[in-house]
Write an enzyme that holds these catalytic residues in place. Structure first.
Site, mmCIF file in Angstrom:
data_model
loop_
_atom_site.group_PDB
_atom_site.id
_atom_site.type_symbol
_atom_site.label_atom_id
_atom_site.label_comp_id
_atom_site.label_asym_id
_atom_site.label_seq_id
_atom_site.Cartn_x
_atom_site.Cartn_y
_atom_site.Cartn_z
ATOM 1 N N MET A 79 0.814 -1.208 0.000
ATOM 2 C CA MET A 79 0.000 0.000 0.000
ATOM 3 C C MET A 79 0.856 1.272 0.000
ATOM 4 O O MET A 79 2.063 1.225 0.170
ATOM 5 C CB MET A 79 -0.929 -0.005 1.209
ATOM 6 C CG MET A 79 -1.914 -1.172 1.228
ATOM 7 S SD MET A 79 -2.944 -1.214 2.709
ATOM 8 C CE MET A 79 -3.941 0.265 2.479
ATOM 9 N N HIS A 80 0.183 2.390 -0.209
ATOM 10 C CA HIS A 80 0.701 3.753 0.021
ATOM 11 C C HIS A 80 1.708 4.248 -1.020
ATOM 12 O O HIS A 80 2.093 5.414 -0.989
ATOM 13 C CB HIS A 80 1.356 3.885 1.409
ATOM 14 C CG HIS A 80 0.619 3.244 2.529
ATOM 15 N ND1 HIS A 80 -0.698 3.528 2.822
ATOM 16 C CD2 HIS A 80 1.015 2.322 3.453
ATOM 17 C CE1 HIS A 80 -1.081 2.811 3.867
ATOM 18 N NE2 HIS A 80 -0.067 2.070 4.254
ATOM 19 N N ASP A 235 -2.590 -5.092 0.424
ATOM 20 C CA ASP A 235 -2.081 -6.412 0.809
ATOM 21 C C ASP A 235 -2.690 -6.955 2.092
ATOM 22 O O ASP A 235 -3.007 -8.150 2.178
ATOM 23 C CB ASP A 235 -0.557 -6.406 0.882
ATOM 24 C CG ASP A 235 0.026 -5.279 1.737
ATOM 25 O OD1 ASP A 235 -0.742 -4.488 2.329
ATOM 26 O OD2 ASP A 235 1.267 -5.177 1.801
#
Length: 484
Positions: A79-80, A235
């Site tokens: 992520m991110h 995830d």
């Protein structure tokens, strides 16, 4: 057949599953992380495509007929990450990853704007996407000026797979731009970072159809026409789908590169000041909370490199029975910490070393330090209104029963070990591909695996563990006063 693609920090995993959710096989493509400066962590998006091609080629070599029968693909990814592309879909710079902390000042500035916590339900962490874009704006204005779309890592793979600019709710909740309660982009938060909604992908639920596989790739891999690509998930939400952690009260602890204590929620329960993440789940109208520590197996792997012994050898040296804490404490803040400290600048330490501090003693301290960091997340979840009675263990570190006993004893609750099988993010992504392609009921599909064993807290050591945890808790403010 259904295909799950999980873009991890260290590689892409492609998992093939049949309609009865039996895993047929998997392929893998390796990835590396670039760290050009202290606190930086980057990857080239083109490498994700190469790794994905390698993983699917491995599957095709082993299971060509089964791969040809794929009707749905699900996506999962770390992520991110800030993946910046121009109007011609060209990548403008390496992707800034989840564990990159260069934008800590920008994150603090955004977090001081009360709208961010109010709308996203979260602290603006340095690892989140929005502060990275402000960093690019401040430090690479020529790049920022060319940004046509900001994509999360798995959604860059989707663009390659389908030609669509789309993302799911669970992954998008980690950007600091999503109104997490409304499950929609916030134009106010985007404007606060110099962006607009037209630079964001469209939003779908993780179980929804989100494009179809391009004919060129379908032909290359031997697939048929109209292969559905699901919205997918970040995830951790994908792992939750794989573990059946979708109903309120269900939880898992993940010992991967980072460590996660994940709890599914039937409603939206934000408490930003606890540093608990409150995100949308991959299933419609569900949410989840999680505490995140930045170095779990990463801490053991770091010590493995220092000691010249494999992680497996180090944990084997401790034996099978959990030992009482020795008085040596390890703080696993190798790249800062999220829950509960939100501190990008803090760094790790061994405390209490003596002449009798053997390699095994230090290994034990590393495992205990990660266990205590996860206990910090449990306490933060409690403060945010979530109480857990047990957790299921996943991730590479969960292969160590010693470590699981340490975690159970630190948390004071049983740890369930699932039966043999791979129920991680790639499996969860494949489940989402099945749901999107067939319209099957998400809760029925995302069932929990059978439990092979239960690791109970070691009652005789709980007092010693509690004392060691309180010592661990006291050390953070002490080293912060020195390091900051």
């Amino acid at each position: 057949m259904y295909l799950g693609l999980d873009l991890g920090t260290s590689g892409v995993k492609a998992m093939l599953m049949d309609g009865d959710q039996k895993v047929i096989g998997s392929g893998h493509g390796a990835l590396n992380v670039s760290r050009p400066h202290s606190g930086w962590s980057e990857q080239a998006p083109q490498d994700w495509i190469s790794a994905c091609e390698e993983a699917i080629s491995g599957l095709k070599a082993q299971f060509p007929k089964e791969l040809a029968a794929v009707k749905g693909i699900g996506l999962s990814g770390h992520m991110h990450g800030a993946t910046l592309i121009d109007a011609e879909d060209k990548v403008l710079r390496p992707c800034i990853l989840w564990n990159d902390t260069r934008s800590h000042q920008e994150a603090a500035t955004l977090d001081a704007d009360p709208r961010f916590r109010a709308l996203t339900g979260n602290i603006v962490f340095p690892g989140f996407t929005a502060p990275k874009l402000v960093w690019v704006k401040n430090n690479e204005p020529e790049v920022f000026g060319k940004v046509a779309k900001v994509l999360l890592p798995k959604d860059y793979l989707r663009l390659w797979l389908t030609g669509e600019y789309l993302s799911d709710m669970s992954d998008s909740a980690g950007t600091s731009w999503l109104d997490t309660g409304k499950r929609a982009w916030s134009s106010d938060l985007l404007d606060a970072t110099g962006l607009s909604e037209r630079q964001m992908p469209g939003l779908v639920e993780g179980t929804e159809q989100a494009g179809t596989l391009r004919a060129e790739l379908a032909s290359k891999w031997g697939l048929g026409a109209n292969v559905v690509v699901a919205g997918g998930a970040g995830d951790n939400a994908a792992s939750a789908c794989g573990m059946g952690t979708v109903a309120e009260g269900h939880a898992f602890v993940s010992l991967g590169t980072s460590g996660v204590l994940f709890a599914a929620n039937g409603s939206y329960l934000p408490k930003p000041e606890s540093a608990v993440h409150a995100f949308c789940h991959a299933l419609p109208n569900t949410w989840h909370q999680m505490g995140v520590i930045l170095s779990a197996t990463d801490a053991l792997n770091w010590y493995s490199g220092i000691s010249g012994q494999s992680a497996g050898n180090l944990t084997a040296e401790l034996g099978n029975e959990l030992q009482a804490p020795t008085g040596v404490t390890f703080l696993p803040y190798l790249s800062g910490e999220r829950t509960p400290h939100n501190d990008a600048a803090i760094r790790g330490a061994f405390i209490g070393l003596g002449h009798d501090s053997s390699r095994a003693v230090l290994t034990q301290a590393v495992l205990e330090g990660v266990s205590f960091a996860i206990r910090d997340s449990l306490e933060a979840l409690k403060s945010a209104g979530t109480s857990l009675s047990r957790v299921t263990a996943i991730g590479g570190g969960s292969r160590s029963r010693y470590w699981l006993a340490s975690i159970a004893t630190a948390l004071g609750i049983p740890v369930d070990v699932p039966a043999d099988g791979d129920f991680g993010a790639a499996f969860g992504a494949a489940r989402l591909g099945l749901i999107a392609a067939t319209g099957a009921d998400p809760v029925s599909v995302c069932s929990a695996p059978a439990t092979e064993a239960v690791v109970e807290p070691v009652s005789a050591l709980q007092d010693g563990y509690e004392a060691a945890y309180q010592r661990y808790r006291a050390l953070y403010p002490a080293i912060k006063s020195i390091q900051h």
